[in-house]
Every structure is written in C-alpha cells, then in structure tokens.
Design a protein around this motif. Structure first.
Motif, PDB file in Angstrom:
ATOM      1  N   UNK A 190       4.124 -28.135 103.067  1.00 43.75           N
ATOM      2  CA  UNK A 190       4.509 -29.557 102.885  1.00 43.75           C
ATOM      3  C   UNK A 190       5.702 -29.872 103.968  1.00 43.75           C
ATOM      4  N   UNK A 191       5.662 -31.059 104.482  1.00 47.17           N
ATOM      5  CA  UNK A 191       6.731 -31.352 105.203  1.00 47.17           C
ATOM      6  C   UNK A 191       7.254 -32.873 105.077  1.00 47.17           C
ATOM      7  N   UNK A 192       8.582 -33.448 105.344  1.00 44.60           N
ATOM      8  CA  UNK A 192       8.941 -34.433 104.962  1.00 44.60           C
ATOM      9  C   UNK A 192       9.872 -34.890 106.087  1.00 44.60           C
ATOM     10  N   UNK A 193       9.992 -36.199 106.520  1.00 38.88           N
ATOM     11  CA  UNK A 193      11.033 -36.730 107.296  1.00 38.88           C
ATOM     12  C   UNK A 193      11.452 -38.233 106.767  1.00 38.88           C
ATOM     13  N   UNK A 194      12.804 -38.453 107.020  1.00 41.97           N
ATOM     14  CA  UNK A 194      13.462 -39.738 106.783  1.00 41.97           C
ATOM     15  C   UNK A 194      13.933 -40.246 108.313  1.00 41.97           C
ATOM     16  N   UNK A 195      13.799 -41.526 108.548  1.00 44.23           N
ATOM     17  CA  UNK A 195      14.363 -42.108 109.742  1.00 44.23           C
ATOM     18  C   UNK A 195      15.316 -43.231 109.186  1.00 44.23           C
ATOM     19  N   UNK A 196      16.563 -42.817 109.505  1.00 39.38           N
ATOM     20  CA  UNK A 196      17.715 -43.769 108.990  1.00 39.38           C
ATOM     21  C   UNK A 196      18.915 -44.114 109.812  1.00 39.38           C
ATOM     22  N   UNK A 197      19.495 -45.360 109.595  1.00 34.76           N
ATOM     23  CA  UNK A 197      20.585 -45.593 110.425  1.00 34.76           C
ATOM     24  C   UNK A 197      21.627 -44.560 110.731  1.00 34.76           C
ATOM     25  N   UNK A 198      22.325 -44.523 111.453  1.00 32.27           N
ATOM     26  CA  UNK A 198      23.485 -43.589 112.060  1.00 32.27           C
ATOM     27  C   UNK A 198      24.595 -44.190 111.327  1.00 32.27           C
ATOM     28  N   UNK A 207      12.252 -32.761  97.664  1.00 31.89           N
ATOM     29  CA  UNK A 207      12.204 -33.695  99.075  1.00 31.89           C
ATOM     30  C   UNK A 207      11.010 -34.762  98.814  1.00 31.89           C
ATOM     31  N   UNK A 208       9.792 -34.567  98.188  1.00 28.04           N
ATOM     32  CA  UNK A 208       8.838 -35.529  97.905  1.00 28.04           C
ATOM     33  C   UNK A 208       9.533 -36.765  97.130  1.00 28.04           C
ATOM     34  N   UNK A 209      10.611 -36.201  96.397  1.00 27.42           N
ATOM     35  CA  UNK A 209      11.198 -37.364  95.117  1.00 27.42           C
ATOM     36  C   UNK A 209      12.154 -38.377  96.189  1.00 27.42           C
ATOM     37  N   UNK A 210      12.638 -37.648  97.204  1.00 26.60           N
ATOM     38  CA  UNK A 210      13.474 -38.517  97.709  1.00 26.60           C
ATOM     39  C   UNK A 210      12.710 -39.410  98.690  1.00 26.60           C
ATOM     40  N   UNK A 211      11.583 -38.930  99.291  1.00 23.28           N
ATOM     41  CA  UNK A 211      10.849 -40.000 100.091  1.00 23.28           C
ATOM     42  C   UNK A 211      10.253 -41.132  99.018  1.00 23.28           C
ATOM     43  N   UNK A 245      14.607 -34.006 108.800  1.00 19.83           N
ATOM     44  CA  UNK A 245      13.402 -33.472 108.620  1.00 19.83           C
ATOM     45  C   UNK A 245      13.375 -31.908 107.969  1.00 19.83           C
ATOM     46  N   UNK A 246      12.501 -32.013 106.925  1.00 17.26           N
ATOM     47  CA  UNK A 246      12.139 -30.703 106.147  1.00 17.26           C
ATOM     48  C   UNK A 246      10.973 -30.076 106.414  1.00 17.26           C
ATOM     49  N   UNK A 247      10.834 -28.927 106.996  1.00 16.68           N
ATOM     50  CA  UNK A 247       9.615 -28.184 107.201  1.00 16.68           C
ATOM     51  C   UNK A 247       9.454 -26.769 106.635  1.00 16.68           C
ATOM     52  N   UNK A 248       8.468 -26.111 107.037  1.00 13.80           N
ATOM     53  CA  UNK A 248       8.130 -24.993 106.686  1.00 13.80           C
ATOM     54  C   UNK A 248       9.089 -23.917 106.483  1.00 13.80           C
ATOM     55  N   UNK A 249      10.026 -23.910 107.649  1.00  8.28           N
ATOM     56  CA  UNK A 249      11.118 -22.784 107.751  1.00  8.28           C
ATOM     57  C   UNK A 249      12.294 -23.356 106.716  1.00  8.28           C
ATOM     58  N   UNK A 250      12.504 -24.366 106.244  1.00  5.47           N
ATOM     59  CA  UNK A 250      13.695 -24.545 105.254  1.00  5.47           C
ATOM     60  C   UNK A 250      13.100 -24.064 103.850  1.00  5.47           C
ATOM     61  N   UNK A 273      22.388 -28.262 111.868  1.00  2.15           N
ATOM     62  CA  UNK A 273      21.514 -27.629 111.077  1.00  2.15           C
ATOM     63  C   UNK A 273      22.104 -27.587 109.647  1.00  2.15           C
ATOM     64  N   UNK A 274      21.599 -28.129 108.696  1.00  4.60           N
ATOM     65  CA  UNK A 274      21.916 -27.957 107.359  1.00  4.60           C
ATOM     66  C   UNK A 274      21.271 -27.131 106.642  1.00  4.60           C
ATOM     67  N   UNK A 275      21.373 -26.954 105.107  1.00  2.00           N
ATOM     68  CA  UNK A 275      20.828 -25.963 104.531  1.00  2.00           C
ATOM     69  C   UNK A 275      19.402 -26.414 104.147  1.00  2.00           C
ATOM     70  N   UNK A 276      19.175 -27.724 104.022  1.00  2.00           N
ATOM     71  CA  UNK A 276      17.850 -28.341 103.724  1.00  2.00           C
ATOM     72  C   UNK A 276      17.253 -29.233 104.738  1.00  2.00           C
ATOM     73  N   UNK A 277      17.821 -29.477 105.858  1.00  2.00           N
ATOM     74  CA  UNK A 277      17.266 -30.246 106.640  1.00  2.00           C
ATOM     75  C   UNK A 277      17.764 -29.996 108.052  1.00  2.00           C
ATOM     76  N   UNK A 278      17.175 -30.629 108.958  1.00  2.00           N
ATOM     77  CA  UNK A 278      17.707 -30.887 110.464  1.00  2.00           C
ATOM     78  C   UNK A 278      18.174 -31.935 110.777  1.00  2.00           C
ATOM     79  N   UNK A 279      19.179 -32.410 111.189  1.00  4.33           N
ATOM     80  CA  UNK A 279      19.564 -33.790 111.535  1.00  4.33           C
ATOM     81  C   UNK A 279      19.399 -33.932 113.005  1.00  4.33           C
TER      82      UNK A 279
END
Length: 463
Positions: free
Chosen positions: A126-134, A75-79, A54-59, A36-42
């Motif tokens: 608003x919510x955002x998600x990125x799927x990236x390599x590990x 978050x939108x800028x990163x997407x 993932x960044x959602x309402x709780x963040x 659990x990060x300060x800005x996203x869940x990994x």
C-alpha cells in the motif's frame, strides 16, 4: 521542477496533481535537498513549490513487523482526514460551537491532492501521497523546540481542533487516536521485569547528568499501563491529533500555528494531546535545572510553573471555544477536565519509558540533537529528568496506598477509583455552590443544562 519517485504507484496521478509545478513528466532521483523523514519523503519544487508526502513500500518495510499494519492504517487515516477536510464547505453556520468548517481548515496547510492505493493483504504494497502547500514559502518555520509563547499558540490550535470535534458522534464511533494506545503496541512492552531492567540501565547511564531519578519507574508504569489505557480510552470525548510535536508544527512569529501529520488522529481525551505536546516540545531552558543543593521539588519548580501556566492557557482557550456562558459551568467543566491530566500524562510517559528510552544514553541524545525530526524527549537529559520525576509524583498522587504496600499487580482499578473520588469531590463542591444559589434556581438550572450539553459522561464515568 518537482521531483517524484520513479516507483511511485500513482506517478501519473501525482504528476497531474502537481500541475503547473511540473514541466512535462520529469521524474528524477531524489537530490540532496530532498528531506528523508522516518515515515515519508518530502519533495520540494524550485519555483512555485508544493510539498509531496509520499509513503511507500520501503517505509513500511523498515518498521518492525508488528507495527507495519498500524503504520499503514495511520497513513490511510491521514488521507481520509484530509479528504473529509477538503470536502467540507468553506461557508455555513458551523457546528453549533462557533466553529465554522473554514476555521478548521485554517489549522492545516492547503491540501490539493490525496492519493492512496487500495487496501492489500500485504500492507507493504500500500502507498499514499499528499500534495500540500509549502508552508516554508508562506513564512512558517519548524523550530526543534518551543518557547512558552509558541507552545501557548500550539495549544490554542489544538483547542480549536478539540472544540470543533467535541462530542462528535462520528468521531466517538471511530478509531482511537495516538500511536501509544495499547492496542497498537507490542504486548511484550508490558513485561514489568524486562521494563524495570531497561529502566535501571537508563538510570545508570544518566547518573552523571540526572539526579533523583525514580528507581522503579519502569516496573510501576508497566504494571499500571492497562489501567491507565482503560481510563484514557473511557474518557475519549473529541478528536485528538495524536502526534503534536515540533516536527509536526509550523509556526510564525505572529503566533499563527499550522498542524501537519494527521496519521494518528482519532478519538481521545484532549489532555493526551496536551501532555504529549508539553513533554516533547518545551525548550530545555524553560525547565531550568542545575540547582545542585535544591530538593527535587525545588529543582522542578520552574518547570512545574511553566507546565501549569500552559495547562491553564489551554483550558481557557477550550472553554472559550465551547462557548460556556456561566462562570459556574466554566469552573465545573475545568475541574472535570483537569482531573484527567495526571492519567493522560502517565499514559504517554509509559510509552516513553517502556519504548523510546529503553536504549537511551547521553551519547544518543547528543546525536539526536543534531538530527531533524526528533522531539525533546530524545534530545534532552533535562527532559528525561523532569518527566520521570514528574511521573513518579503523579503515580504517588494516584495511588490509594503507599507504593510499598501495593503488591504487584497493582490494586485493581485503583486509577478509576481515584478518578471517581476526585469526581465526587468536584460534585460535592458543586453541590455546595448550588445550595448557595437556591435564590436563583433558573440560573442554576441553566448552568446544569449548559454543562451537560458539552460533557457527555454520566456522573460515574467523569474523570
């Protein structure tokens, strides 16, 4: 099995994006190995793994109300950044500076999906998600602090980013980078009286761990904040990462570095990234304090040598990527670039002193040293000591008058006047050098045109 939050607003899209990593629509509550990060869940996967940010309402709701909209915009800028990156061709002639799009993509993990809900009047929806390599599977690691060699590799990665977007009209017409730009900060942070009271508390709290801390640094930075911000803003020349700290860097033993977390990317002065990286990342052992009989300057000598070596390494890397041919053009470009270092350093330290350190104590730094995601400015008393003393020295160099003669508010535009004076000295040196080269005017003309092509500022605006 990939773990996906039940309340993700685009659960079907996430499941589809994860593809072979998910056996059916399995959705589980986060387990112990989810970070659990300060800005996203990994979220991780046990087999061929992907990372889902993932960044959602709780963040968003966890942020102070004044910072919620800037956070969601980041978050939108990163997407949008990763969408533009994946949309670039992997082959081609590049951008004219020797930087092919494929080389830019190599600075980041592979991103297979970028998801975002529409803009809402309530930014918490608003919510955002990125799927990236590990990157862990690929052999990368995230050290909590950087050795000099790893810091040099990180600066090379930043120079590649800066060179790729250098003087890009699309970037320069967009939003500013960095989370500490004044337009994104609460204005109460600039209350000089309150800032000085908080800083006095920090000085008192670290009396046993640090010595010779500048006593009026809180007030001085609050009073100079708008001028610092104006100078940094007016010298934006490329895209900056805006949050280049150890938690956002992955490195390999062979020197390869990958960047993540582009939430705060945007136009800026490249030294904003450089100053931020060196303040937040250098291992405390590189700063070598503890000489109780030394003067402040002697005590900081090792740190300043490391700082200077890394600055020079970054400048060489950037100049090489910008493909400046003549030695005279490289020298003059380095002078113009280097003149903004103190201002960018102070502009970042302003947010550290006025916000990040406002409740700092030895106990809080000790606690932070055991947590993931905290940079060295919040983990090391030696960093507090060196950064604050260096900031005071930078302020002294930038002021045209001794501090005791400067009645608040500081003399209008004193930083810009200093910058112009430094610039004029650079041009005086360049003019003298040009006079010695009159026997070869074609070469001198080529040097001028070459420099003009990569440094877009007119004479009166160069730092």
């Amino acid at each position: 099995t990939a773990l996906v939050r039940k309340d993700a607003p685009f659960i079907e899209e996430l499941t589809l994006a994860l593809g072979p990593h998910v056996e059916g629509p399995q959705v589980e509550e986060p387990s112990d190995f989810v970070l659990r990060g300060r800005q996203a869940l990994i979220f991780g996967a046990k087999r061929k793994s992907s990372i889902v940010k993932f960044v959602g309402r709780e963040h968003t709701a966890a942020k102070p109300e004044a910072l919620q909209r800037p956070f969601v915009e980041s978050c939108r800028r990163e997407v949008e950044f990763f969408r533009s990156l994946t949309g670039k061709p992997v082959d081609g002639d590049g951008d004219g500076n020797g930087n092919r799009p494929a080389a830019l993509a190599e600075l980041f993990p592979r991103v297979s999906a970028t998801l975002a809900t529409p803009v809402s009047s309530d930014c918490r929806d608003e919510a955002f998600a990125l799927v990236m390599e590990d990157l862990y599977v690929a052999g990368y690691a995230q050290p909590p602090s950087l050795s000099e060699a790893t810091a040099a590799s990180a600066l090379e990665a930043l120079s590649a980013l800066h060179a790729h977007f250098w003087a890009d009209p699309a970037v320069l017409g967009g939003d500013r980078g960095s989370f500490w730009a004044l337009e994104r900060r609460p204005q109460e942070e600039l209350d000089a009286v309150a800032a000085q009271e908080r800083w006095a508390g920090v000085v008192s709290a670290f009396a046993a761990e640090c010595r010779d801390l500048p006593l009026t640094l809180g007030r001085d930075l609050a009073l100079a904040a708008r001028e610092l911000d104006a100078v940094v803003s007016s010298t934006a020349v490329t895209m900056i990462h805006g949050d280049a700290k150890p938690a956002n860097l992955f490195s390999k033993t062979d020197g390869l570095v990958k960047l993540i977390d582009m939430q705060w990317c945007g136009k800026g002065n490249p030294f904003s990234d450089v100053a931020y990286l060196l303040c937040t990342s250098l291992d405390a052992s590189l700063l070598k304090s503890g000489i109780t009989t030394a003067t402040e300057q002697e005590d900081d000598a090792d740190a300043e040598l490391v700082f200077a070596r890394l600055i020079a390494h970054y400048e060489r890397s950037l100049i090489a990527r910008l493909n400046l041919k003549s030695e005279a053009a490289r020298l003059e470009f380095s002078r113009r670039l280097h003149a903004s270092l103190d201002v960018c350093f102070l502009d970042y330290v302003r947010i550290v002193v006025l916000s990040l350190w406002k409740t700092a104590s030895p106990a809080s730094m000790q606690a932070n040293s055991l947590k993931q995601g905290f940079s060295m400015v919040n983990r090391s008393a030696r960093h507090l000591e060196w950064i604050s003393r260096r900031a005071a020295r930078c302020l002294a160099r930038l002021r045209p008058l001794p501090s005791h003669l400067l009645a608040p508010p500081h003399k209008t535009l004193f930083l810009i006047r200093h910058a112009e004076a430094a610039h004029n000295r650079c041009f005086a040196d360049a003019t003298a050098a040009a006079a010695d080269e009159r026997a070869a005017p074609p070469e001198a003309s080529h040097r001028h045109n070459e420099l003009k092509a990569v440094w877009p500022y007119p004479r009166t605006k160069v730092l």
